[in-house]
Write a protein that holds these residues in place. Structure first.
Motif, mmCIF file in Angstrom:
data_model
loop_
_atom_site.group_PDB
_atom_site.id
_atom_site.type_symbol
_atom_site.label_atom_id
_atom_site.label_comp_id
_atom_site.label_asym_id
_atom_site.label_seq_id
_atom_site.Cartn_x
_atom_site.Cartn_y
_atom_site.Cartn_z
ATOM 1 N N VAL A 109 68.760 56.032 29.479
ATOM 2 C CA VAL A 109 68.720 57.273 28.721
ATOM 3 C C VAL A 109 69.435 57.230 27.115
ATOM 4 O O VAL A 109 69.017 57.333 26.337
ATOM 5 N N GLU A 110 70.447 56.748 27.509
ATOM 6 C CA GLU A 110 71.271 56.638 26.353
ATOM 7 C C GLU A 110 71.068 55.646 25.369
ATOM 8 O O GLU A 110 70.785 55.840 23.944
ATOM 9 N N SER A 111 70.556 54.402 25.587
ATOM 10 C CA SER A 111 69.879 53.559 24.849
ATOM 11 C C SER A 111 68.664 54.226 24.115
ATOM 12 O O SER A 111 68.614 53.923 22.902
ATOM 13 N N THR A 112 67.984 54.799 24.880
ATOM 14 C CA THR A 112 66.607 55.596 24.217
ATOM 15 C C THR A 112 67.271 56.478 23.199
ATOM 16 O O THR A 112 66.337 56.463 22.003
ATOM 17 N N MET A 113 68.050 57.208 23.445
ATOM 18 C CA MET A 113 68.652 58.270 22.403
ATOM 19 C C MET A 113 69.187 57.497 21.224
ATOM 20 O O MET A 113 68.813 58.043 20.011
ATOM 21 N N ASN A 114 69.650 56.411 21.426
ATOM 22 C CA ASN A 114 70.348 55.563 20.262
ATOM 23 C C ASN A 114 69.224 55.033 19.341
ATOM 24 O O ASN A 114 69.432 54.868 18.209
ATOM 25 N N ALA A 118 66.773 55.409 14.116
ATOM 26 C CA ALA A 118 65.540 55.490 13.412
ATOM 27 C C ALA A 118 65.809 56.589 12.436
ATOM 28 O O ALA A 118 65.608 56.691 11.174
ATOM 29 N N MET A 119 66.453 57.835 12.843
ATOM 30 C CA MET A 119 66.753 58.777 11.825
ATOM 31 C C MET A 119 67.877 58.450 11.069
ATOM 32 O O MET A 119 67.684 58.840 9.784
ATOM 33 N N SER A 120 68.776 57.682 11.343
ATOM 34 C CA SER A 120 69.733 57.452 9.992
ATOM 35 C C SER A 120 69.057 56.300 9.180
ATOM 36 O O SER A 120 69.504 56.259 8.209
#
Length: 178
Positions: free
Chosen positions: A136-141, A146-148
């Motif tokens: 889950v955390e890797s996916t959020m990262n 991408a946003m960064s």
């Protein structure tokens, strides 16, 4: 697996930024959303290749995770590659075209959609999940990365004039001065 997703997101982003016309992008977005291989016939050849590569990669990763861990993740992977960034001029142009609004109104609407999506993702992040927390955390990262990369424009375009080695070192190795 997350690297593959990142590459697919980058590829789709390039189609939105560089190659697609507004009409093609509308069809491409619909085909991605429906996730039907037969809908691919509506696309120009370069989009067919991208969609098929995305479709095959996502399904293959989903198959591997289902077989090895018993988790069905295809819909989550599919949603990841469907995300469109909010500073994308094509996204804004599409919204202007579809809604008949000004550029500023379209920009605000896209920012709102991103904000709402992030809220839902954060809710999912803290909800009880079948997935390991590390996944889950890797996916959020991946989303954060991408946003960064695209928040102030297309990072690939910004760094094209720089030496690739210098770019990698500046992103990964060299410390940020305080």
């Amino acid at each position: 697996m997350l690297t593959r997703v990142g590459v697919l997101i980058t590829l789709i982003d390039d189609i939105y930024d560089v190659y697609g016309t507004l009409d093609e992008l509308e069809v491409f977005g619909n085909v991605l959303e429906r996730w039907e291989i037969n809908d691919m016939d509506q696309l120009p050849d370069y989009m067919k290749i991208c969609f098929l590569a995305t479709y095959n990669a996502v399904n293959e990763m989903g198959y591997d995770v289902l077989k090895e861990q018993g988790l069905l993740i295809i819909k989550y992977l599919k949603n990841l590659v469907e995300l469109k960034r909010g500073d994308n001029p094509k996204s804004i142009q599409c919204d202007m075209h579809e809604s008949g609004v000004s550029e500023e109104e379209a920009r605000q609407h896209i920012k709102f959609l991103i904000s709402e999506t992030l809220k839902l993702m954060n809710e999912d992040r803290v909800a009880k999940s079948l997935f390991p927390q590390a996944f889950v955390e890797s996916t959020m990262n991946v989303i954060r990365m991408a946003m960064s990369m695209y928040q102030k424009g297309d990072v690939f375009g910004v760094y094209q004039e720089r030496d690739p080695k210098e770019t990698v070192l500046s992103i990964i190795v060299n410390p940020i001065p305080i």
